[in-house]
Design a protein around this motif. Structure first.
Motif, PDB file in Angstrom:
ATOM      1  N   ARG A  69     -40.768  -5.984 131.845  1.00 50.16           N
ATOM      2  CA  ARG A  69     -40.796  -5.135 132.365  1.00 50.16           C
ATOM      3  C   ARG A  69     -42.625  -4.855 131.970  1.00 50.16           C
ATOM      4  N   TYR A 134     -38.647 -13.208 128.448  1.00 53.79           N
ATOM      5  CA  TYR A 134     -38.935 -11.653 129.185  1.00 53.79           C
ATOM      6  C   TYR A 134     -40.350 -11.783 129.291  1.00 53.79           C
ATOM      7  N   LEU A 136     -43.414  -9.262 130.367  1.00 53.30           N
ATOM      8  CA  LEU A 136     -43.790  -8.041 129.583  1.00 53.30           C
ATOM      9  C   LEU A 136     -45.375  -7.345 130.521  1.00 53.30           C
ATOM     10  N   GLN A 159     -43.306   1.305 134.601  1.00 52.33           N
ATOM     11  CA  GLN A 159     -42.115   1.990 134.419  1.00 52.33           C
ATOM     12  C   GLN A 159     -42.152   2.518 133.619  1.00 52.33           C
ATOM     13  N   ILE A 240     -38.866  -3.040 126.211  1.00 51.41           N
ATOM     14  CA  ILE A 240     -37.057  -4.297 126.251  1.00 51.41           C
ATOM     15  C   ILE A 240     -36.460  -3.031 126.463  1.00 51.41           C
ATOM     16  N   ILE A 243     -37.065   1.068 128.612  1.00 53.26           N
ATOM     17  CA  ILE A 243     -38.073   1.205 129.461  1.00 53.26           C
ATOM     18  C   ILE A 243     -36.820   0.023 130.901  1.00 53.26           C
ATOM     19  N   PRO A 245     -36.794  -2.039 134.434  1.00 50.86           N
ATOM     20  CA  PRO A 245     -37.274  -3.532 135.237  1.00 50.86           C
ATOM     21  C   PRO A 245     -37.552  -2.630 136.502  1.00 50.86           C
TER      22      PRO A 245
END
Length: 620
Positions: A69, A134, A136, A159, A240, A243, A245
């Protein structure tokens, strides 16, 4: 010349010099030369560190595109962006929890002194959520209108955004501007209401404002206190869940966007890149789409928040890249990098920043010219929105005409020159870029265009040579409590502004939109607005092109001699009041002489204002 004394205030003085600040003691401080024994010890330590680095290198391949992300934090000045960034860094274990974690991502001395973010900063966070790891990538952005170019650049690598709003102050002018930047870029927006711990906080009122102004449902707002860490975990979860990917392809050839860069005197240019396609690793041969030069990658990595080398960077990730770029002109912001012999279609890049304010910059001592030239070049690679044109003056010698996005931007640039490069300069009065439509064919042939831009008032053409003059205008947004509306309207009318809109965003807050001539707001409008509204009103503006205006060039004469550095361009209706004010300031500022000095403001051959400095003889 006038030099700044605080935000947007200018105190008159013919040649006021900004004093040299202490040398910046950060990364750019020169290292002392080691002795032979110390050098050997240093080499052995370097080997230890490099081997440790090799062990610690993060394997970025374990983060699939679905688990990445990229997001930014945007907000009005002082709504808590950097504090929220600190809590996110702590929550993800990127930095240790200590009481000293304040403005961790604000690395410049000027940012820490002023308590504002000037330069967008990147950090990669690793976070476990529902059994998945993840990645970020967070970009903390500035909040002041002068640095909106930094915000738009940062959004190109994202994004989604966290739109932070103060629970006490509510929506402000820069909140609106930043929202529309994100909206135009088609990014997911997560509204975050911060400072709910304050005594006067009213998050429910702010929720309604967000719904009315931005059309975002109230149930999508997250209420937090970044200072205390209340509810901040929900922000990470929302990043998560809400937003998307990045849409990238790792099997395609490398395509990387340079969205920021810094200069290190030992390693050269460090480029911040967002990978849209492919993979890049140490040893790869890459090409710049802008210069067509070939480089070998020396190091790639992520900012965590300090540089952390990695084996490779993959599409969808944001990191840094060092490739032996030694010249400051080589790393163009908005450039596309690709692998040698695998050319790709360059990315759109960025709209070039449009300077709103120009000022002359000269070294105090002409022997310092080359050192100052080097410092300006290095600083402009870190701040590509500054434009530089060579200039010279009879009184001040060789220098430059610099273009800035606003007054605060100019002050910060000057402060960074002093702190990071130990350079003292003389700055002239800020002016705005005017245009003139030429009337004679001879002049059009000389300038090679019918419409010319004037950035130096001394070069303002005579009325007999032009059809019309044009001045820059901006669309200003003012958000204020309604009890100050009348006073603010009178202020705007005094500045030749035209009202375009007026909307109540809740029961007691008004959003006013005005079309302002830029030269009316560039110096002291912000100060006047704050004092009229007891500090509650906020102001933001965007470029709105040019409009025709009755402009005149006003010369300042000392004992009949023209002082080129004090020439100003003013509107015909305001010429007398501006001329009188300048003459009075000069009378107070100039040193006393043993003879009388006539200070005059003139338009052509007509004197419109005069002050006389009389000789004060000592008492017997």
């Amino acid at each position: 010349m006038w030099a700044p004394m605080g935000r947007g205030r200018w105190h008159g003085c013919a040649l006021t010099v900004w004093a040299t600040a202490a040398a910046h003691r950060g990364i750019l401080e020169p290292r002392p030369m080691p002795t032979r024994g110390a050098a050997a010890k240093s080499r052995s330590q370097d080997r230890l560190y490099s081997s440790a680095d090799r062990k610690e290198k993060i394997d970025m391949s374990r983060f699939s595109v679905e688990n990445i992300r990229n997001f930014s934090i945007i907000a009005h000045v002082d709504h808590g962006k950097s504090t929220l960034a600190d809590r996110l860094l702590e929550l993800t274990g990127t930095i240790d929890k200590t009481k000293n974690n304040k403005q961790v991502l604000d690395k410049l001395q000027v940012e820490r002194e002023r308590g504002i973010t000037v330069k967008a900063q990147t950090a990669s966070l690793f976070y476990n959520y529902e059994g998945k790891q993840y990645l970020l990538n967070l970009i903390d952005t500035p909040g002041h209108v002068d640095f909106s170019y930094e915000v738009s650049r940062s959004l190109s690598a994202c994004q989604g955004v966290l739109l932070v709003v103060d629970a006490n102050e509510g929506i402000q002018a820069q909140t609106v501007a930043n929202f529309f930047l994100a909206f135009e870029a088609q990014l997911s927006v997560i509204p975050v209401i911060n400072k709910i711990d304050l005594k006067n906080a009213d998050p429910e009122r702010v929720e309604k404002q967000i719904e009315k102004v931005f059309d975002i449902p109230t149930d999508e707002c997250i209420k937090i206190s970044a200072k205390l860490g209340t509810n901040v975990e929900r922000v990470l979860q929302a990043v998560i869940e809400r937003i998307p990917p990045p849409k990238v392809h790792r099997k395609n050839p490398l395509k990387a966007l340079v969205f920021d860069s810094t200069f290190d005197q030992y390693r050269g240019v460090i480029a911040n890149v967002a990978l849209f396609d492919g993979v890049v690793s140490k040893g790869d041969k890459i090409v710049s789409a802008h210069t067509k030069k070939i480089y070998e990658v020396n190091e790639v990595g992520v900012l965590n928040p300090n540089e952390q080398p990695t084996h490779k960077l993959y599409a969808g990730q944001v990191g840094y890249l060092i490739a032996g770029m030694k010249d400051v002109t080589e790393a163009q912001i908005g450039d596309t990098l690709y692998l040698h012999k695998q050319p790709v279609e360059p990315l759109p890049g960025f709209k070039s920043a449009k300077p709103m304010v120009f000022a002359g910059m000269y070294p105090i001592d002409q022997s310092e010219y080359n050192n100052l030239k080097s410092a300006v070049e290095k600083l402009t690679i870190n701040d590509s929105s500054v434009t530089v044109h060579r200039d010279s003056s009879l009184a001040l010698g060789a220098g430059w005409r610099l273009g800035f996005l606003g007054l605060l931007h100019m002050e910060v640039f000057n402060q960074r020159l002093e702190q990071e490069y130990n350079a003292s300069v003389i700055l002239t009065t800020p002016t705005v870029p005017y245009k003139a439509v030429l009337s004679s064919a001879k002049l059009i042939k000389e300038y090679r265009e019918k419409e010319i831009t004037i950035i130096n008032p001394a070069q303002f053409p005579d009325k007999s040579k032009v059809t019309e003059y044009l001045e820059p205008v901006v669309l200003g947004t003012i958000i204020t409590p309604d009890e100050y509306t009348g006073k603010i309207m009178m202020l705007c009318q005094a500045r030749r502004a035209v009202q375009k809109n007026m909307v109540y965003i809740d029961q007691n807050r008004v959003m006013l939109k005005y079309l302002f001539p830029l030269n009316e707001i560039v110096v002291d409008f912000y100060d006047s607005l704050k004092s009229l509204s007891s500090g509650y009103a906020s102001f933001d503006y965007e470029d709105a092109g040019y409009q025709t205006a009755e402009l005149v060039k006003m010369d300042i004469l000392l004992n009949g001699n023209l002082v080129e550095e004090l020439v100003t361009i003013v509107h015909k209706d305001k010429a007398h009041s501006v001329g009188k004010a300048i003459c009075e300031r000069l009378k107070d500022s100039l040193p006393r002489q043993l003879f009388e000095i006539a200070i005059q403001a003139a338009i052509g051959s007509k004197i419109i204002a005069r002050e006389t400095m009389v000789v004060i003889l000592p008492e017997k």
